[in-house]
Write a protein that holds these residues in place. Structure first.
Motif, PDB file in Angstrom:
ATOM      1  N   GLY A  43       0.777  -1.233   0.000  1.00 50.11           N
ATOM      2  CA  GLY A  43       0.000   0.000   0.000  1.00 50.11           C
ATOM      3  C   GLY A  43       0.811   1.288   0.000  1.00 50.11           C
ATOM      4  O   GLY A  43       0.259   2.362   0.206  1.00 50.11           O
ATOM      5  N   ILE A  44       2.125   1.219  -0.263  1.00 53.34           N
ATOM      6  CA  ILE A  44       2.923   2.449  -0.278  1.00 53.34           C
ATOM      7  C   ILE A  44       2.752   3.176  -1.605  1.00 53.34           C
ATOM      8  O   ILE A  44       2.360   2.590  -2.608  1.00 53.34           O
ATOM      9  CB  ILE A  44       4.425   2.183  -0.008  1.00 53.34           C
ATOM     10  N   THR A  45       3.071   4.462  -1.604  1.00 52.35           N
ATOM     11  CA  THR A  45       3.087   5.259  -2.823  1.00 52.35           C
ATOM     12  C   THR A  45       4.356   4.922  -3.592  1.00 52.35           C
ATOM     13  O   THR A  45       5.439   4.856  -3.008  1.00 52.35           O
ATOM     14  CB  THR A  45       3.085   6.769  -2.481  1.00 52.35           C
ATOM     15  N   VAL A  46       4.236   4.719  -4.895  1.00 50.47           N
ATOM     16  CA  VAL A  46       5.388   4.385  -5.729  1.00 50.47           C
ATOM     17  C   VAL A  46       5.614   5.512  -6.732  1.00 50.47           C
ATOM     18  O   VAL A  46       4.680   5.959  -7.396  1.00 50.47           O
ATOM     19  CB  VAL A  46       5.169   3.052  -6.471  1.00 50.47           C
ATOM     20  N   HIS A  47       6.853   5.976  -6.824  1.00 48.86           N
ATOM     21  CA  HIS A  47       7.240   7.043  -7.740  1.00 48.86           C
ATOM     22  C   HIS A  47       7.858   6.450  -9.002  1.00 48.86           C
ATOM     23  O   HIS A  47       8.526   5.425  -8.947  1.00 48.86           O
ATOM     24  CB  HIS A  47       8.257   7.975  -7.078  1.00 48.86           C
ATOM     25  N   GLU A  48       7.665   7.136 -10.118  1.00 51.69           N
ATOM     26  CA  GLU A  48       8.251   6.709 -11.391  1.00 51.69           C
ATOM     27  C   GLU A  48       9.774   6.872 -11.374  1.00 51.69           C
ATOM     28  O   GLU A  48      10.495   6.041 -11.902  1.00 51.69           O
ATOM     29  CB  GLU A  48       7.675   7.529 -12.550  1.00 51.69           C
ATOM     30  N   ASP A  49      10.242   7.982 -10.784  1.00 55.57           N
ATOM     31  CA  ASP A  49      11.670   8.298 -10.772  1.00 55.57           C
ATOM     32  C   ASP A  49      12.132   8.616  -9.360  1.00 55.57           C
ATOM     33  O   ASP A  49      11.340   8.972  -8.497  1.00 55.57           O
ATOM     34  CB  ASP A  49      11.959   9.512 -11.663  1.00 55.57           C
ATOM     35  N   PHE A  50      13.427   8.509  -9.173  1.00 60.44           N
ATOM     36  CA  PHE A  50      14.014   8.848  -7.880  1.00 60.44           C
ATOM     37  C   PHE A  50      14.652  10.233  -8.008  1.00 60.44           C
ATOM     38  O   PHE A  50      15.853  10.391  -8.149  1.00 60.44           O
ATOM     39  CB  PHE A  50      15.066   7.806  -7.482  1.00 60.44           C
ATOM     40  N   ASP A  51      13.793  11.250  -7.999  1.00 57.52           N
ATOM     41  CA  ASP A  51      14.301  12.608  -8.142  1.00 57.52           C
ATOM     42  C   ASP A  51      13.374  13.587  -7.431  1.00 57.52           C
ATOM     43  O   ASP A  51      12.371  13.201  -6.845  1.00 57.52           O
ATOM     44  CB  ASP A  51      14.461  12.983  -9.612  1.00 57.52           C
ATOM     45  N   GLY A  52      13.735  14.850  -7.454  1.00 58.41           N
ATOM     46  CA  GLY A  52      12.892  15.908  -6.900  1.00 58.41           C
ATOM     47  C   GLY A  52      12.605  15.769  -5.423  1.00 58.41           C
ATOM     48  O   GLY A  52      13.489  15.431  -4.630  1.00 58.41           O
TER      49      GLY A  52
END
Length: 110
Positions: free
Chosen positions: A74-83
């Protein structure tokens, strides 16, 4: 047909184990977010960043298993590891010493 079912069951068990580890990390760090990174034949790296800045990673044998694991957790998943996501990571003395050693020709494995 039985072989396919056996492989699917094994993948489900692996995804469930990873999801349990992800959930434990999230609980320990006040919540967590993640990012999936394909690392070739080894599988997929699941990078985790806690709300407190703590971080870690796990390796799934395939991208599909990694996707199932983060979905189950149930965690949020990001497309990239940035910002903003990357800015949440907090490093300690160990990481800084290790990075400095690599940059100035410190110990290597070769």
């Amino acid at each position: 047909m039985a072989d396919t079912q056996q492989v699917d069951a094994k993948a489900e068990r692996k995804a469930a184990r990873l999801a349990k580890q992800i959930s434990a990390f999230s609980k320990e760090h006040g919540g967590a977010e993640g990012q999936l990174a394909y690392i070739g034949e080894r599988g997929t790296r699941i990078v985790l960043v806690g709300e407190d800045g703590g971080w870690g990673d796990l390796v799934a044998p395939s991208y599909e298993i990694a996707e199932k694991a983060v979905e189950k957790s149930g965690i949020t998943v990001h497309e990239d590891f940035d910002g903003e996501f990357a800015a949440k990571v907090r490093t300690g003395p160990y990481e800084w010493t290790r990075m400095a050693g690599i940059q100035v020709g410190g110990p290597s494995n070769g």
